[in-house]
Motif scaffolding. Sequence first.
Motif, short mmCIF file in Angstrom:
data_model
loop_
_atom_site.label_atom_id
_atom_site.label_comp_id
_atom_site.label_asym_id
_atom_site.label_seq_id
_atom_site.Cartn_x
_atom_site.Cartn_y
_atom_site.Cartn_z
N ASP A 26 -2.89 -3.24 -5.38
CA ASP A 26 -3.87 -2.69 -4.45
C ASP A 26 -4.58 -1.47 -5.03
N ARG A 27 -4.40 -1.23 -6.32
CA ARG A 27 -5.01 -0.12 -7.05
C ARG A 27 -4.57 1.24 -6.52
N PRO A 37 -0.81 0.42 0.49
CA PRO A 37 -1.48 0.99 1.66
C PRO A 37 -1.29 0.22 2.97
N LYS A 38 -1.20 -1.11 2.90
CA LYS A 38 -1.08 -1.91 4.12
C LYS A 38 0.37 -2.08 4.58
N MET A 39 1.31 -1.56 3.81
CA MET A 39 2.73 -1.69 4.14
C MET A 39 3.28 -0.31 4.44
N ARG A 67 -0.04 -7.85 4.37
CA ARG A 67 0.31 -6.51 3.87
C ARG A 67 0.67 -6.50 2.39
N LEU A 68 1.34 -7.55 1.95
CA LEU A 68 1.74 -7.68 0.54
C LEU A 68 1.38 -9.08 0.08
N TYR A 69 0.85 -9.17 -1.13
CA TYR A 69 0.39 -10.45 -1.65
C TYR A 69 1.35 -10.95 -2.73
N GLY A 70 1.75 -12.20 -2.61
CA GLY A 70 2.72 -12.79 -3.52
C GLY A 70 2.18 -12.95 -4.92
#
Length: 162
Positions: free
Chosen positions: A81-82, A113-115, A148-151
């Motif tokens: 997510d940079r 950031p999304k988690m 929230r998290l990408y595999g």
Amino acid sequence: MINSLRIAGLALLACVSGAAMADGFETIEAKPLQEVWINGGFYSYHFQRDKGLNDSNPGLGGEWRFSTVASVTAGRFYNSDRAYSNYAGVYYQPWKIGPVRIGAVVGGFSGYPKMRDGGWFPAAIPTLSYEYERVGVNVAIVPSYKDRLYGALSIQLKLKAF
């Protein structure tokens, strides 16, 4: 991107070819070890290619292998997510196919950031590891979690310090 895919492919090929030469699935006998490994982060091939995620995740981390089946790890890297992430955990890999150890890393991560607004969260991630003399590779199969998290399939090259 092509070079990154080649690196990921070669790392997987090393694990798979070693496993292909094996007699089969075995349980590893737990014995004490004293090894320290250093890594420079990860390369991640994300399953959701349309999200514009960062596949190159440079950083600095370490792993202390205190047993043939377990090690502790910690580090920092520039995530998908940079943003910067920290991690700490324990690898437990009690099985093997040929020279490839099989298990999971259980621990905590921060910086997504999304988690939990970038705070720490627990994770259990299936892993494969292969080590030869002073070089090694950890391959993690990171599952997706909602939006929230990408595999990803994450590759971590490592060097034995001592």
